[in-house]
Scaffold this active site. Structure first.
Site, PDB file in Angstrom:
ATOM      1  N   ARG A 144     -14.730   1.201  -5.805  1.00  0.00           N
ATOM      2  CA  ARG A 144     -14.640  -0.268  -5.751  1.00  0.00           C
ATOM      3  C   ARG A 144     -14.929  -0.702  -4.322  1.00  0.00           C
ATOM      4  NH1 ARG A 144      -9.009  -3.127  -7.008  1.00  0.00           N
ATOM      5  NH2 ARG A 144      -8.546  -2.380  -4.902  1.00  0.00           N
ATOM      6  N   CYS A 199      -8.452  -0.393 -15.656  1.00  0.00           N
ATOM      7  CA  CYS A 199      -7.699   0.269 -14.589  1.00  0.00           C
ATOM      8  C   CYS A 199      -6.500  -0.611 -14.234  1.00  0.00           C
ATOM      9  CB  CYS A 199      -8.569   0.521 -13.360  1.00  0.00           C
ATOM     10  SG  CYS A 199      -9.354  -0.944 -12.672  1.00  0.00           S
ATOM     11  N   ASN A 226      -3.891  -5.653 -13.664  1.00  0.00           N
ATOM     12  CA  ASN A 226      -2.837  -6.227 -12.823  1.00  0.00           C
ATOM     13  C   ASN A 226      -3.127  -7.685 -12.489  1.00  0.00           C
ATOM     14  OD1 ASN A 226      -1.674  -3.722 -12.873  1.00  0.00           O
ATOM     15  ND2 ASN A 226      -2.255  -3.152 -10.799  1.00  0.00           N
ATOM     16  N   ASP A 227      -4.324  -7.939 -11.949  1.00  0.00           N
ATOM     17  CA  ASP A 227      -4.654  -9.316 -11.563  1.00  0.00           C
ATOM     18  C   ASP A 227      -4.939 -10.192 -12.775  1.00  0.00           C
ATOM     19  OD1 ASP A 227      -4.266  -9.393  -8.845  1.00  0.00           O
ATOM     20  OD2 ASP A 227      -6.264  -8.646  -8.367  1.00  0.00           O
ATOM     21  N   ARG A 283     -10.053   2.919  -4.405  1.00  0.00           N
ATOM     22  CA  ARG A 283      -9.851   1.713  -3.591  1.00  0.00           C
ATOM     23  C   ARG A 283     -10.324   1.994  -2.169  1.00  0.00           C
ATOM     24  NH1 ARG A 283      -4.918   2.554  -6.453  1.00  0.00           N
ATOM     25  NH2 ARG A 283      -4.385   0.870  -7.908  1.00  0.00           N
ATOM     26  N   GLU A 334     -11.118  -9.525 -13.807  1.00  0.00           N
ATOM     27  CA  GLU A 334      -9.723  -9.801 -13.490  1.00  0.00           C
ATOM     28  C   GLU A 334      -9.450 -11.295 -13.321  1.00  0.00           C
ATOM     29  OE1 GLU A 334      -8.988  -7.604  -9.834  1.00  0.00           O
ATOM     30  OE2 GLU A 334     -11.076  -7.871  -9.259  1.00  0.00           O
ATOM     31  N   HIS A 394       0.811  -1.209   0.000  1.00  0.00           N
ATOM     32  CA  HIS A 394       0.000   0.000   0.000  1.00  0.00           C
ATOM     33  C   HIS A 394       0.846   1.262   0.000  1.00  0.00           C
ATOM     34  CE1 HIS A 394      -3.019  -3.005   1.202  1.00  0.00           C
ATOM     35  NE2 HIS A 394      -3.736  -2.299   0.380  1.00  0.00           N
TER      36      HIS A 394
END
Length: 763
Positions: free
Chosen positions: A520, A690, A642-643, A484, A619, A377
């Site tokens: 999200r 994203c 990303n995922d 987030r 994802e 983070h």
């Protein structure tokens, strides 16, 4: 000397030997002469006071091997001529495990390595302790005897304390040739390889985050007074921790609740306190006792295979450093967070997201973290701030001092410590070039992202904290494509109540000033654990109980967040999306919970949003095979690049060994994205993306050529991507990309670069 009534008589008997040894070592180190002669005197002194026929010092070289630097009892000609490979023999075993080796019959041990040049075959008993500094092994100190026997615990403790004194002597540079190991040298230039966390380049000076106190005063003149100092410092430590835990939130101090709870557990641990007190009674200062116990405990914890204990290393290090600062009257408020140099580069062993926000962002240029990776983070915050940052910079703490010049090349994943003039000159030119580019990007802030052939591309930012909303205006973004929500939960001291969540979401919408914001829902679980929730052990957390899976199993948590979002968006549009969806039935279940809260709010007369837009993240690759069932159930979809990448290639994006085995511009990934875009067109469902992929100009060009018209990225990426968009002709890019994907195998990166060069694109 009278025995301590509750102690073993052997401890009292060992004390008179330890104190004279420490006193005599300090005297020898202060004597004039070269370092080798002092080492020769030191090994003779240790051998005599420990009644040993042999005492030897091995120092670690840069390649991990060990060199015999001094000996009393072995063949003198073996000094500087005997080398042990990494892990070789009992000496190598001691260095690798960072733990004492105590063998009554050394030659019978399977790890024993016989070296005829030393003449040690006549000795049986063997004791070796690592020479530690800051948890790193600098070398090994050994004693040997002809008589087979196991050395007592008091012997081990005495030799460990002696090794600690020697460590300070070696790092001072007093011993010629000791600087062959990287751990010794704090004056030469170093290059440390690291993992890119936030791309960019920074030149500046080192500011240590919670800097480690270097203990130089080791021998206690008055053990009783030192014991009283230690007790007073421990009490002050406990009070300070209680005060921190009593605060409503911990964001101001930058400490998370679970860390502080672990601190308090350590601070009240009787075994830890007893070891500190015993070490002071043995003749060390309070500071030296904390340092010694920290090193010994750290070396034991490093040998634990369980990740839980490795994670507790941060707690141990921070607690010990906090206690050292109290003992030396250097409180944590005096760490330089307010009075930073104008070009501060923070160097930390580890850091939380809120801690980085404590620093003056106007003076903050870069970040180097030993432990943190690209998905931590603090990495997300660093990208949001637009500062150059790297993680996994192993050993950097032991190589730097406050104020050292340093260069962070986050693009290449390299950190230059005390760089040479030539290196500084080269990077200064590069930095000036980048500054000119940034001025160019700033001039485009209020210009629309429209291609040469008239295609409007929406460029949004990723955010996670209220402070991130300022980047909307700074970057000229069209909105927030991913907020987030879990970040605020992770820096809070306990689970945020409904009112507090509502206030947060309302403030984000207010600061957005009418620009769209996609919230999200909580993506917790897996590697994102809330400190106030019980951790569930999972063999593979990335594929485990997280995201929508946890929300559906714990609907009260999900419904509370949805209720807060509905209230916050009163009178305006609310866009929310759920993460980690893997099948269509999960969408139905999540939508039912959202609709239920929406209906309840209306029945109770609670003001709600003027319009509710429900979306999902794609994802998980399983959704690629049920898109026609998924699309009608969502108002929009966002591809979580990303995922999706790591699941598609079964390659952990935080694992350096496999993360680079695939390319984001592989036709495989691009076809997966294209499949989602085509399904969105068929069902008239907007599709966005994203993730980091959309924030790199070359990749963004390929995504736009595929058909995407909405990208969300880090704020610092808006300028470079907008510049590329305004120089792009989408029609020609589509034509070339289609041919590249049909003809090519493997990555098409190089072909896309050549196309960009021919087109004169701003890449």
């Amino acid at each position: 000397m009278a025995k301590r009534p509750t102690e073993d008589p052997r401890i009292a008997a060992a004390e008179p030997a330890l104190r004279p040894m420490l006193r005599r070592l300090r005297e020898i180190m202060a004597e004039p002469g070269d370092g080798q002669s002092r080492l020769d005197k030191i090994v003779r002194q240790i051998a005599g006071l420990m009644v040993a026929e042999v005492c030897s010092i091995y120092l670690r070289r840069q390649d991990g091997s060990l060199e015999l630097f001094a000996t009393e009892g072995l063949n003198p000609s073996a000094v500087h001529n005997t080398f042990m490979k990494r892990g070789e023999g009992l000496v190598g075993r001691c260095a690798e495990l960072a733990t004492p080796v105590n063998e009554p019959e050394a030659q019978n041990h399977p790890a024993f390595s016989y070296r005829p040049e030393t003449g040690e075959e006549i000795y049986h008993s063997f004791l070796a302790v690592p020479i530690l500094r800051g948890g790193d092994v600098l070398g090994v100190l050994t004693v040997q005897n002809k008589t087979p026997r196991e050395y007592s615990d008091d012997d081990v403790e005495a030799l460990q304390t002696t090794a600690m004194v020697l460590a300070e002597h070696f790092v001072s540079g007093a011993v010629a040739g000791a600087g062959t190991g990287a751990a010794f040298s704090r004056s030469f230039s170093h290059v440390v390889k690291a993992q890119t966390v936030s791309e960019g380049l920074a030149l500046g000076h080192v500011v240590l985050h919670e800097p480690r106190v270097v203990v130089t005063d080791l021998k206690a003149e008055d053990p009783v007074a030192e014991g009283q100092r230690l007790e007073a410092a421990v009490e002050e430590l406990k009070v300070s921790l209680d005060e921190l835990l009593g605060q409503e939130t911990l964001a101001g101090e930058g400490e998370h609740r679970d860390v502080l709870e672990a601190y308090r557990m350590f601070a009240n641990d009787r075994g830890w306190l007893r070891r500190l007190k015993d070490t002071v009674k043995d003749g060390l200062t309070a500071e030296a006792a904390v340092d010694l116990v920290q090193n010994n405990t750290r070396s034991r914890m490093l040998r634990q295979a369980d990740p839980f204990w490795r994670e507790r290393l941060r707690d141990l290090d921070d607690l010990s450093d906090r206690l050292l600062r109290i003992l030396t009257a250097r409180r944590s408020g005096e760490t330089g967070k307010k009075d930073l140099p104008h070009d501060a580069i923070i160097v930390a062993r580890s850091m939380g997201a809120a801690e980085l926000l404590d620093y003056d962002r106007a003076r903050l240029r870069g970040l180097v973290v030993e432990d943190g990776g690209g998905q931590s983070h603090v990495a997300i915050v660093a990208r949001a701030l637009g500062i150059a940052a790297v993680g996994q910079a192993r050993g950097v703490i032991e190589r730097v001092d406050p104020g050292n010049p340093i260069i962070v090349d986050a693009d290449a994943g390299e950190v230059y410590i005390r760089p040479t003039g030539e290196v500084i000159s080269a990077y200064a030119d590069k930095a000036r070039f980048q500054a000119r580019r940034q001025r160019q990007y700033k001039s485009l802030r209020d210009e629309p992202a429209v291609t040469k052939d008239g295609q409007r591309i929406e460029l949004h930012i990723n955010a996670g904290l209220p402070v991130d909303t300022a980047h909307l205006t700074e970057s000229g973004a069209d909105g927030i494509g991913l907020f987030r929500t879990e970040l605020q939960f992770m820096v809070a001291s306990n689970f945020p109540r409904l009112e507090r969540q509502t206030q947060l979401y309302r403030s984000v919408l207010k600061e957005a000033r009418g620009k769209p914001v996609i919230f999200r829902t909580l993506d917790i679980g897996g590697d994102k654990v809330l400190p106030y929730m019980r951790r569930v052990h999972e063999e593979n957390p990335a594929l485990g109980w997280r995201g929508i899976r946890m929300a559906l199993d714990r609907p009260a948590l999900f419904r509370t967040q949805v209720r807060a979002l509905l209230r916050a968006a009163a009178g305006q549009e609310l866009r929310l999306m759920v993460p980690m969806v893997s099948e269509a039935t999960e969408i139905v279940a999540a939508r039912a919970l959202v609709d239920r809260e929406f209906d309840l709010a209306r029945k109770r007369g609670v003001a709600g949003p003027s319009d509710l837009v429900f979306g999902i993240m794609i994802e998980v690759p399983s959704l690629l095979f049920q898109l026609d069932a998924v699309m009608p159930k969502a108002d929009f979809v966002s591809i979580g690049s990303n995922d999706l990448l790591q699941y598609l290639f079964a390659a952990d994006r935080s694992n350096e060994r496999v993360a680079k085995r695939f390319d984001t511009l592989s036709p495989i990934f691009l076809r997966a994205v294209g499949t989602v875009i085509e399904a969105g067109r068929r069902h008239k469902v907007p599709v966005g993306l994203c993730g980091e992929v959309g924030g790199r100009p070359l990749e963004a060009m390929a995504l736009i050529a595929l058909g995407l018209r909405a990208l969300s990225m880090a704020p610092a990426s808006i300028g470079p991507v907008k510049a590329m968009v305004r120089s792009l002709h989408v029609g020609r890019a589509e034509e070339h990309l289609r041919r590249f994907m049909t003809d090519g195998t493997g990555s098409i990166r190089d072909r896309l670069k050549r196309f960009g060069e021919i087109e004169g694109l701003d890449l």
